[in-house]
Design a protein around this motif. Structure first.
Motif, PDB file in Angstrom:
ATOM      1  N   ASN A  23       1.523   2.259   7.419  1.00 32.11           N
ATOM      2  CA  ASN A  23       0.337   2.851   6.821  1.00 32.11           C
ATOM      3  C   ASN A  23       0.093   2.415   5.401  1.00 32.11           C
ATOM      4  O   ASN A  23      -0.858   2.833   4.793  1.00 32.11           O
ATOM      5  N   ASP A  24       0.985   1.583   4.860  1.00 32.14           N
ATOM      6  CA  ASP A  24       0.920   1.361   3.419  1.00 32.14           C
ATOM      7  C   ASP A  24      -0.302   0.547   3.032  1.00 32.14           C
ATOM      8  O   ASP A  24      -0.723  -0.361   3.746  1.00 32.14           O
ATOM      9  N   GLU A  25      -0.855   0.867   1.891  1.00 31.30           N
ATOM     10  CA  GLU A  25      -2.051   0.165   1.433  1.00 31.30           C
ATOM     11  C   GLU A  25      -1.755  -1.292   1.114  1.00 31.30           C
ATOM     12  O   GLU A  25      -2.638  -2.134   1.151  1.00 31.30           O
ATOM     13  N   ASN A  82      -6.177  -4.714   3.668  1.00 31.78           N
ATOM     14  CA  ASN A  82      -5.016  -4.639   2.759  1.00 31.78           C
ATOM     15  C   ASN A  82      -4.813  -6.017   2.135  1.00 31.78           C
ATOM     16  O   ASN A  82      -5.331  -7.016   2.641  1.00 31.78           O
TER      17      ASN A  82
END
Ligand code: AMP
Ligand code: MG
Length: 356
Positions: free
Chosen positions: A301-303, A335
């Motif tokens: 989920n990391d940006e 991203n």
């Protein structure tokens, strides 16, 4: 090729890779004697052989089943190796080296006469990288020669991000696997041609065009990176013309708003199941709730996109292990690593995209 068991050497990322480790001495000796050793780097596992020995590079192509016109990357440990292998190191190259080496950036430079033509696939340029992974650096030091290494997978399969992936593909075909655990990045290095004044991106990776522009102001992109193969641009990195990174399953990418994509993927899953085809869904962690829990494979989920990059090849290999027939993937284009992630995902999908 004869089947033989490989000694798989285990160790942690740093501690066991001290310069005086007997394991590394053994691995270095294998390389010097013309053998092949798979080793961890910060990007993916590499399949290494003596970069100055054309017989060793022939063995690499044979072990991978790789076409010999797809050149290898030479991995080095210090600047003296660069000046031995490169005929010319431009100011642009020097700037990028200062900021990004050691690290996941491969530079294409004019090759010197010591570089075997088998390494370069007959080109007069050579791809060189100084890896930052301590095990890779220690192995090159132990071998005392530049190490020619493509990714340590069978040609056409997703690159290996752990020693077990290497074993799946190359068991019995190579002499040793150095097990350094999971790799930190999970996608192959960024490749940049620095033979001219303005760098040209040949393969996107963890070091982005944005990162390169911050250092040297300009960066062009090989048009083949941005287009499908049928658009007719011949990639300057020969390896980019192959359908790479592919799982056995048929992979389709869905593009559009999250809710629309989820609805279309759920519809596609229903259809696949009616046809008795085993399905799997690659999705952002935040979207898991849209899908049947047992089919969704959250990718993070990391940006920054780092988890998605890290999980991509592992997820594709998991689908193979589970004999999945069809994979439906969200697209991960929001991203900083999206260029690299979508480049690999599109190739894995054979450019099969459904816009919703
Ligand atoms: P791999 O290590 O499996 O990621 O493969 C190395 C990549 O580097 C392939 O895509 C090659 O085509 C590319 N490469 C190696 N040498 C050169 C070169 N001299 N010019 C352009 N691309 C290169
Ligand atoms: Mg490869």
């Amino acid at each position: 090729m004869t089947e033989k068991s490989i000694p798989t050497i285990t160790g942690t990322l740093t501690g066991d890779f001290a310069a005086d480790s007997p394991i590394l001495a053994q691995a270095g000796a294998i390389i010097r004697a013309g053998g092949l050793v798979a080793f961890p780097t910060e990007t993916v596992y590499g399949l290494g052989g003596n970069g100055l020995d054309s017989t060793a590079s022939k063995k690499i192509y044979a072990a991978k089943g790789r076409p010999s016109d797809n050149p290898l990357i030479l991995h080095i440990e210090d600047d003296s190796m660069l000046y031995m292998l490169a005929e010319d190191v431009t100011d642009t190259a020097e700037l990028l080296i200062r900021d990004f080496w050691p690290g996941p950036l491969t530079l294409v430079v004019k090759a010197s006469s010591v570089v075997p033509k088998t390494v370069t696939g007959g080109l007069d340029t050579v791809a060189i990288r100084m890896p930052s992974h301590p095990a890779a650096a220690a192995l090159i030091r132990a071998a005392g020669v530049p190490i020619a290494a493509p990714s340590a997978n069978l040609s056409g399969k997703p690159s290996p991000t752990s020693a077990s992936h290497v074993k799946e593909d190359l068991n019995g075909r190579i002499d040793m696997i150095l097990d350094g655990g999971d790799v930190p990045i999970g996608l192959e290095s960024t490749i940049v041609d620095v033979t001219g004044d303005v760098p040209v991106l040949l393969r996107p990776g963890y070091i982005t065009v944005h990162d390169i522009k911050e250092v040297v102001g300009e960066c062009l992109i090989d048009p083949a990176v941005l287009h499908k193969p049928e658009d007719g641009f011949v990639p300057k990195a020969p390896g980019m013309k192959y359908r790479h990174y592919a799982p056995k399953a048929e992979l389709t990418i869905f593009k559009g708003g999250a809710a629309n994509v989820a609805a279309a993927i759920n519809e596609a899953v229903k259809k696949a199941e009616e046809e008795d085809r085993k399905a799997r869904i690659l999705c952002a962690g935040a979207n898991v709730h849209f899908y049947p829990e047992h089919l969704a494979r959250p990718m993070g989920n990391d940006e920054a996109g780092e988890m998605i990059a890290h999980e991509l090849y592992r997820a594709l290999r998991e689908c193979d292990e589970q004999s999945v027939d069809v994979i439906f993937s969200e697209s991960f284009d929001d991203n900083p690593l999206s260029e690299a992630i979508m480049n690999r995902l599109m190739k894995a999908a054979g450019y099969r995209v459904t816009e919703v």
